[in-house]
Design an enzyme around this catalytic site. Structure first.
Site, PDB file in Angstrom:
ATOM      1  N   ASP A   1      12.425  31.649 -45.111  1.00  0.00           N
ATOM      2  CA  ASP A   1      11.965  33.031 -45.070  1.00  0.00           C
ATOM      3  C   ASP A   1      10.514  33.010 -44.590  1.00  0.00           C
ATOM      4  O   ASP A   1       9.741  32.126 -44.989  1.00  0.00           O
ATOM      5  CB  ASP A   1      12.074  33.698 -46.453  1.00  0.00           C
ATOM      6  N   THR A   2      10.185  33.953 -43.720  1.00  0.00           N
ATOM      7  CA  THR A   2       8.863  33.969 -43.096  1.00  0.00           C
ATOM      8  C   THR A   2       8.246  35.352 -43.221  1.00  0.00           C
ATOM      9  O   THR A   2       8.958  36.354 -43.176  1.00  0.00           O
ATOM     10  CB  THR A   2       8.989  33.621 -41.585  1.00  0.00           C
TER      11      THR A   2
ATOM     12  N   ASN B   1      21.754  32.662 -36.808  1.00  0.00           N
ATOM     13  CA  ASN B   1      21.063  32.659 -35.523  1.00  0.00           C
ATOM     14  C   ASN B   1      21.238  31.314 -34.790  1.00  0.00           C
ATOM     15  O   ASN B   1      20.636  30.306 -35.169  1.00  0.00           O
ATOM     16  CB  ASN B   1      19.561  32.926 -35.787  1.00  0.00           C
TER      17      ASN B   1
ATOM     18  N   HIS C   1       4.130  28.071 -37.831  1.00  0.00           N
ATOM     19  CA  HIS C   1       4.542  28.020 -39.229  1.00  0.00           C
ATOM     20  C   HIS C   1       5.944  27.430 -39.384  1.00  0.00           C
ATOM     21  O   HIS C   1       6.149  26.469 -40.093  1.00  0.00           O
ATOM     22  CB  HIS C   1       4.507  29.455 -39.779  1.00  0.00           C
TER      23      HIS C   1
END
Ligand code: IMP
Length: 194
Positions: free
Chosen positions: A68-69, A9, A176
Protein backbone atom coordinates in the site's frame (compact mmCIF):
# COMPACT_ATOMS: atom_id res chain seq x y z
CA UNK A 1 9.63 -20.45 -3.82
CA UNK A 2 5.99 -19.84 -4.72
CA UNK A 3 4.53 -16.50 -3.65
CA UNK A 4 1.34 -14.63 -4.40
CA UNK A 5 1.35 -10.87 -4.83
CA UNK A 6 -2.01 -9.48 -3.71
CA UNK A 7 -2.65 -7.45 -6.86
CA UNK A 8 -4.73 -7.57 -10.04
CA UNK A 9 -2.25 -5.33 -11.85
CA UNK A 10 -0.22 -7.36 -14.42
CA UNK A 11 2.33 -4.52 -14.80
CA UNK A 12 3.12 -4.52 -11.10
CA UNK A 13 3.35 -8.32 -11.05
CA UNK A 14 5.74 -8.38 -14.00
CA UNK A 15 7.87 -5.60 -12.53
CA UNK A 16 8.19 -7.39 -9.19
CA UNK A 17 8.85 -10.75 -10.85
CA UNK A 18 11.79 -9.19 -12.60
CA UNK A 19 13.24 -7.78 -9.39
CA UNK A 20 12.83 -11.12 -7.56
CA UNK A 21 14.56 -12.99 -10.40
CA UNK A 22 15.11 -16.73 -10.72
CA UNK A 23 14.12 -19.02 -7.89
CA UNK A 24 10.77 -17.33 -7.34
CA UNK A 25 7.47 -18.16 -8.96
CA UNK A 26 5.30 -15.08 -8.51
CA UNK A 27 1.58 -15.30 -9.05
CA UNK A 28 -1.06 -12.58 -9.03
CA UNK A 29 -4.63 -12.73 -7.71
CA UNK A 30 -5.95 -13.72 -11.14
CA UNK A 31 -3.87 -16.93 -10.99
CA UNK A 32 -5.51 -18.17 -7.74
CA UNK A 33 -8.09 -17.36 -9.15
CA UNK A 34 -9.40 -14.44 -7.08
CA UNK A 35 -11.31 -11.70 -8.85
CA UNK A 36 -12.53 -9.78 -5.82
CA UNK A 37 -11.61 -6.20 -5.07
CA UNK A 38 -9.94 -6.65 -1.68
CA UNK A 39 -10.96 -3.83 0.68
CA UNK A 40 -8.53 -1.27 2.09
CA UNK A 41 -10.67 0.12 4.94
CA UNK A 42 -8.00 1.28 7.38
CA UNK A 43 -6.40 4.62 8.27
CA UNK A 44 -2.79 3.47 7.91
CA UNK A 45 -0.80 1.95 5.05
CA UNK A 46 0.46 -0.75 7.43
CA UNK A 47 -3.05 -1.87 8.44
CA UNK A 48 -4.26 -1.93 4.84
CA UNK A 49 -1.28 -3.92 3.55
CA UNK A 50 -1.60 -6.40 6.44
CA UNK A 51 -5.34 -6.79 5.96
CA UNK A 52 -4.95 -7.55 2.25
CA UNK A 53 -2.22 -10.12 2.89
CA UNK A 54 -4.16 -11.74 5.77
CA UNK A 55 -7.31 -11.97 3.67
CA UNK A 56 -5.58 -13.87 0.89
CA UNK A 57 -3.53 -16.00 3.28
CA UNK A 58 -6.66 -17.05 5.20
CA UNK A 59 -8.86 -17.62 2.18
CA UNK A 60 -6.37 -19.43 -0.07
CA UNK A 61 -3.77 -20.74 2.38
CA UNK A 62 -0.86 -19.34 0.39
CA UNK A 63 2.29 -17.39 1.27
CA UNK A 64 1.73 -13.89 -0.05
CA UNK A 65 2.54 -10.20 0.18
CA UNK A 66 0.56 -6.99 -0.35
CA UNK A 67 1.58 -3.36 -0.73
CA UNK A 68 0.00 0.00 0.00
CA UNK A 69 1.37 3.40 -0.97
CA UNK A 70 0.51 6.99 -0.10
CA UNK A 71 1.74 10.48 -0.93
CA UNK A 72 2.34 12.35 2.34
CA UNK A 73 2.49 16.15 2.03
CA UNK A 74 4.04 17.99 4.96
CA UNK A 75 2.00 21.22 4.67
CA UNK A 76 -1.21 19.13 4.55
CA UNK A 77 -0.35 17.20 7.74
CA UNK A 78 0.44 14.03 5.78
CA UNK A 79 -2.55 14.09 3.44
CA UNK A 80 -3.57 12.62 1.05
CA UNK A 81 -1.62 9.70 2.60
CA UNK A 82 -3.67 6.54 2.84
CA UNK A 83 -6.43 8.32 0.85
CA UNK A 84 -4.16 9.08 -2.15
CA UNK A 85 -6.11 7.07 -4.73
CA UNK A 86 -9.48 8.58 -3.75
CA UNK A 87 -8.33 12.09 -2.73
CA UNK A 88 -10.78 13.80 -5.11
CA UNK A 89 -13.47 11.10 -4.92
CA UNK A 90 -14.38 7.47 -5.50
CA UNK A 91 -13.58 7.68 -9.22
CA UNK A 92 -9.82 7.37 -8.45
CA UNK A 93 -9.21 10.06 -11.09
CA UNK A 94 -5.52 11.06 -11.15
CA UNK A 95 -6.16 14.36 -12.96
CA UNK A 96 -8.73 15.38 -10.37
CA UNK A 97 -6.45 14.25 -7.52
CA UNK A 98 -3.59 16.41 -8.83
CA UNK A 99 -5.88 19.40 -9.33
CA UNK A 100 -7.13 19.13 -5.76
CA UNK A 101 -3.59 18.79 -4.45
CA UNK A 102 -2.30 21.85 -6.34
CA UNK A 103 -5.32 23.88 -5.22
CA UNK A 104 -4.78 22.92 -1.57
CA UNK A 105 -1.13 23.96 -1.88
CA UNK A 106 -1.83 27.28 -3.60
CA UNK A 107 0.35 30.01 -2.04
CA UNK A 108 2.08 27.43 0.15
CA UNK A 109 5.88 27.75 0.27
CA UNK A 110 6.48 24.41 1.98
CA UNK A 111 6.21 21.90 -0.90
CA UNK A 112 7.89 18.99 0.92
CA UNK A 113 6.31 15.59 0.33
CA UNK A 114 7.19 11.93 0.30
CA UNK A 115 5.86 8.74 -1.19
CA UNK A 116 5.77 5.91 1.32
CA UNK A 117 5.26 2.24 0.48
CA UNK A 118 4.56 -0.49 2.98
CA UNK A 119 4.75 -4.18 2.07
CA UNK A 120 3.22 -6.85 4.31
CA UNK A 121 4.54 -10.38 3.80
CA UNK A 122 3.04 -13.54 5.28
CA UNK A 123 5.43 -16.44 5.02
CA UNK A 124 4.99 -19.77 6.81
CA UNK A 125 2.42 -18.16 9.13
CA UNK A 126 4.67 -15.27 10.17
CA UNK A 127 4.06 -11.61 9.33
CA UNK A 128 6.77 -9.17 8.20
CA UNK A 129 6.58 -5.45 7.27
CA UNK A 130 8.91 -3.58 4.90
CA UNK A 131 8.84 0.18 4.33
CA UNK A 132 10.59 2.62 2.01
CA UNK A 133 10.14 6.30 1.26
CA UNK A 134 11.28 8.70 -1.41
CA UNK A 135 11.48 12.35 -0.36
CA UNK A 136 10.76 15.21 -2.74
CA UNK A 137 8.66 18.28 -3.43
CA UNK A 138 5.35 19.03 -5.12
CA UNK A 139 5.85 21.12 -8.28
CA UNK A 140 3.67 24.18 -8.90
CA UNK A 141 2.42 22.73 -12.18
CA UNK A 142 2.33 19.41 -13.98
CA UNK A 143 5.23 18.24 -16.17
CA UNK A 144 5.74 14.99 -18.08
CA UNK A 145 3.51 12.24 -19.43
CA UNK A 146 5.09 9.01 -18.14
CA UNK A 147 4.09 7.06 -15.05
CA UNK A 148 0.76 7.38 -13.26
CA UNK A 149 -0.97 8.95 -10.27
CA UNK A 150 0.83 11.98 -8.86
CA UNK A 151 3.98 11.46 -10.98
CA UNK A 152 3.52 14.71 -13.03
CA UNK A 153 3.85 16.87 -9.87
CA UNK A 154 6.37 14.91 -7.77
CA UNK A 155 10.02 15.98 -8.02
CA UNK A 156 12.31 13.61 -6.08
CA UNK A 157 15.11 15.27 -4.10
CA UNK A 158 18.32 15.58 -6.12
CA UNK A 159 16.44 15.83 -9.44
CA UNK A 160 15.12 18.76 -11.50
CA UNK A 161 12.40 16.71 -13.18
CA UNK A 162 9.15 15.08 -12.06
CA UNK A 163 8.72 11.30 -11.95
CA UNK A 164 6.57 11.67 -15.07
CA UNK A 165 9.56 13.05 -17.01
CA UNK A 166 11.88 10.17 -16.07
CA UNK A 167 12.46 6.91 -17.92
CA UNK A 168 10.59 4.18 -16.06
CA UNK A 169 13.75 2.24 -15.16
CA UNK A 170 15.17 5.36 -13.47
CA UNK A 171 11.98 5.94 -11.49
CA UNK A 172 11.88 2.27 -10.41
CA UNK A 173 15.50 2.44 -9.26
CA UNK A 174 14.88 5.31 -6.83
CA UNK A 175 11.16 5.09 -6.09
CA UNK A 176 9.43 4.16 -2.83
CA UNK A 177 7.88 1.02 -4.34
CA UNK A 178 10.97 -0.03 -6.30
CA UNK A 179 13.14 0.18 -3.19
CA UNK A 180 10.58 -1.48 -0.92
CA UNK A 181 10.42 -4.41 -3.34
CA UNK A 182 14.20 -4.59 -3.44
CA UNK A 183 14.15 -4.78 0.37
CA UNK A 184 11.61 -7.62 0.23
CA UNK A 185 13.68 -9.40 -2.44
CA UNK A 186 16.87 -9.11 -0.36
CA UNK A 187 15.03 -10.59 2.65
CA UNK A 188 13.59 -13.50 0.66
CA UNK A 189 16.96 -14.26 -0.93
CA UNK A 190 18.62 -14.32 2.49
CA UNK A 191 16.37 -17.15 3.69
CA UNK A 192 17.96 -20.61 3.89
CA UNK A 193 17.18 -22.74 0.85
CA UNK A 194 16.53 -19.88 -1.59
P1 IMP B 1 -1.29 1.89 -4.45
O1 IMP B 1 -1.31 1.53 -2.99
O2 IMP B 1 -0.03 1.44 -5.14
O3 IMP B 1 -2.54 1.47 -5.17
O4 IMP B 1 -1.25 3.49 -4.52
C1 IMP B 1 -2.30 4.30 -4.02
C2 IMP B 1 -2.34 5.62 -4.75
O5 IMP B 1 -1.14 6.36 -4.48
C3 IMP B 1 -2.38 5.49 -6.27
O6 IMP B 1 -3.70 5.40 -6.74
C4 IMP B 1 -1.73 6.79 -6.74
O7 IMP B 1 -2.66 7.85 -6.69
C5 IMP B 1 -0.69 7.03 -5.66
N1 IMP B 1 0.62 6.44 -6.05
C6 IMP B 1 1.15 5.28 -5.61
N2 IMP B 1 2.35 5.06 -6.16
C7 IMP B 1 2.58 6.12 -6.98
C8 IMP B 1 3.66 6.45 -7.83
O8 IMP B 1 4.67 5.74 -7.98
N3 IMP B 1 3.53 7.61 -8.52
C9 IMP B 1 2.45 8.43 -8.41
N4 IMP B 1 1.41 8.15 -7.64
C10 IMP B 1 1.48 6.99 -6.91
Amino acid sequence: MELVFVSHNPHKIEEISEILGQGFSLKGLGDLPCHEDIPEPHETLEDNALEKARYVNRKFGVDCFADDTGLEVEALDGLPGVHSARYAGEAKDSEANIEKLLKNLEGEENRKARFRTVIALILNGREYLFEEVVNGTIARQKAGTKGFGYDPVFVPNGYQTTFAQMPLHEKNRISHRGRAIQKLAAFLKSLPGT
